[in-house]
Design a protein around this motif. Structure first.
Motif, short mmCIF file in Angstrom:
data_model
loop_
_atom_site.label_atom_id
_atom_site.label_comp_id
_atom_site.label_asym_id
_atom_site.label_seq_id
_atom_site.Cartn_x
_atom_site.Cartn_y
_atom_site.Cartn_z
N THR A 1 0.86 -1.18 0.00
CA THR A 1 0.00 0.00 0.00
C THR A 1 0.90 1.23 0.00
O THR A 1 2.10 1.14 0.29
CB THR A 1 -0.91 0.04 1.24
OG1 THR A 1 -0.09 0.16 2.40
CG2 THR A 1 -1.80 -1.18 1.34
N LEU A 2 0.31 2.37 -0.29
CA LEU A 2 1.06 3.63 -0.27
C LEU A 2 1.63 3.92 1.13
O LEU A 2 2.81 4.24 1.25
CB LEU A 2 0.20 4.79 -0.77
CG LEU A 2 0.82 6.17 -0.73
CD1 LEU A 2 2.09 6.24 -1.56
CD2 LEU A 2 -0.17 7.20 -1.23
N PRO A 3 0.83 3.78 2.22
CA PRO A 3 1.40 4.03 3.55
C PRO A 3 2.56 3.09 3.89
O PRO A 3 3.51 3.50 4.55
CB PRO A 3 0.23 3.83 4.49
CG PRO A 3 -0.97 4.11 3.67
CD PRO A 3 -0.63 3.63 2.29
N GLU A 4 2.51 1.84 3.42
CA GLU A 4 3.62 0.92 3.67
C GLU A 4 4.89 1.41 2.98
O GLU A 4 5.98 1.37 3.57
CB GLU A 4 3.27 -0.48 3.15
CG GLU A 4 2.25 -1.21 3.98
CD GLU A 4 1.81 -2.52 3.35
OE1 GLU A 4 1.01 -3.22 3.99
OE2 GLU A 4 2.25 -2.86 2.23
N ALA B 1 -8.92 -5.92 -5.21
CA ALA B 1 -10.33 -5.63 -4.93
C ALA B 1 -10.54 -5.26 -3.46
O ALA B 1 -11.35 -4.39 -3.14
CB ALA B 1 -11.19 -6.82 -5.30
N VAL B 2 -9.81 -5.89 -2.57
CA VAL B 2 -9.97 -5.64 -1.13
C VAL B 2 -8.95 -4.61 -0.69
O VAL B 2 -7.76 -4.73 -0.99
CB VAL B 2 -9.79 -6.95 -0.33
CG1 VAL B 2 -9.92 -6.70 1.15
CG2 VAL B 2 -10.78 -8.00 -0.80
N THR C 1 -13.17 6.27 10.40
CA THR C 1 -14.09 6.36 9.27
C THR C 1 -13.40 6.15 7.91
O THR C 1 -13.97 6.47 6.87
CB THR C 1 -14.79 7.73 9.26
OG1 THR C 1 -13.79 8.74 9.19
CG2 THR C 1 -15.64 7.92 10.50
N SER C 2 -12.21 5.60 7.93
CA SER C 2 -11.44 5.42 6.70
C SER C 2 -12.04 4.33 5.81
O SER C 2 -12.54 3.32 6.30
CB SER C 2 -10.00 5.04 7.05
OG SER C 2 -9.29 4.70 5.89
N ASN C 3 -11.99 4.56 4.51
CA ASN C 3 -12.40 3.53 3.55
C ASN C 3 -11.30 2.50 3.33
O ASN C 3 -11.49 1.54 2.60
CB ASN C 3 -12.75 4.17 2.20
CG ASN C 3 -14.01 4.97 2.27
OD1 ASN C 3 -14.86 4.72 3.12
ND2 ASN C 3 -14.14 5.94 1.40
N GLY C 4 -10.17 2.73 3.91
CA GLY C 4 -9.03 1.84 3.75
C GLY C 4 -8.07 2.36 2.68
O GLY C 4 -8.34 3.34 2.01
N ASN C 5 -6.96 1.68 2.54
CA ASN C 5 -5.92 2.06 1.58
C ASN C 5 -5.92 1.09 0.41
O ASN C 5 -6.08 -0.11 0.61
CB ASN C 5 -4.54 2.04 2.24
CG ASN C 5 -4.44 3.02 3.38
OD1 ASN C 5 -4.78 4.18 3.23
ND2 ASN C 5 -4.00 2.55 4.53
N LEU C 6 -5.74 1.64 -0.80
CA LEU C 6 -5.64 0.77 -1.97
C LEU C 6 -4.44 -0.14 -1.82
O LEU C 6 -3.36 0.26 -1.38
CB LEU C 6 -5.46 1.60 -3.24
CG LEU C 6 -6.71 2.23 -3.83
CD1 LEU C 6 -6.33 3.09 -5.02
CD2 LEU C 6 -7.70 1.18 -4.24
N ARG C 7 -4.64 -1.39 -2.17
CA ARG C 7 -3.56 -2.37 -2.14
C ARG C 7 -3.14 -2.62 -3.58
O ARG C 7 -3.97 -2.93 -4.43
CB ARG C 7 -4.06 -3.65 -1.49
CG ARG C 7 -3.00 -4.62 -1.20
CD ARG C 7 -3.30 -5.31 0.14
NE ARG C 7 -2.15 -6.08 0.56
CZ ARG C 7 -1.10 -5.58 1.18
NH1 ARG C 7 -1.09 -4.31 1.46
NH2 ARG C 7 -0.09 -6.33 1.52
N TYR C 8 -1.87 -2.44 -3.87
CA TYR C 8 -1.33 -2.61 -5.22
C TYR C 8 -0.56 -3.92 -5.30
O TYR C 8 0.04 -4.36 -4.32
CB TYR C 8 -0.38 -1.47 -5.59
CG TYR C 8 -1.05 -0.12 -5.69
CD1 TYR C 8 -1.66 0.29 -6.86
CD2 TYR C 8 -1.07 0.75 -4.60
CE1 TYR C 8 -2.27 1.53 -6.96
CE2 TYR C 8 -1.68 1.99 -4.70
CZ TYR C 8 -2.28 2.37 -5.88
OH TYR C 8 -2.88 3.59 -5.97
#
Length: 122
Positions: A30-33, A67-68, A76-83
């Motif tokens: 993910t971007l934060p990682e 997808a997840v 309230t975060s929608n989560g982070n995109l996983r690439y």
């Protein structure tokens, strides 16, 4: 060395090159990682820079968004995109050419045109 060049060129150690090394190593991220691993605080707008770069690589087909989403830190975060890395081209990081709307691979001189991502949310 080229004619007139006095010293050998140094290998780039920029944020995107370092991110590419981590992407090749981890395959899914993910971007934060990436930011936790790479950003020292000395970079200007590291989150924006890497975010735009990841989206460009995804539009070029080099990365794929899963997808997840990974859970975010906010309540309230929608989560982070996983690439996920789909095309591992080699040691040198792909170059995002904004003016030409493409991603260039310096390893084998391949060009990946950016296509608009289809979203199923609409």
């Amino acid at each position: 060395m080229r004619l007139g060049q006095t010293a050998q060129r140094k290998m780039t150690r920029g944020l995107r090159q370092r991110a590419w090394w981590v992407m090749r190593r981890r395959v899914a991220f993910t971007l934060p990682e990436l930011l936790n691993t790479l950003a020292s605080g000395a970079e200007r707008a590291a989150e924006s820079n890497l975010g735009k770069y990841l989206r460009a690589l995804a539009k070029g087909g080099i990365l794929k968004t899963e997808a997840v989403r990974a859970p975010g830190t906010s309540l309230t975060s929608n989560g982070n995109l996983r690439y996920r890395l789909v095309i591992d081209q080699g040691r040198q990081a792909p170059v995002w050419r904004i003016s030409r709307n493409e991603v260039f691979d310096p390893n084998d001189s391949a060009v990946y045109p950016l296509v608009k991502a289809e979203s199923g949310d609409e």
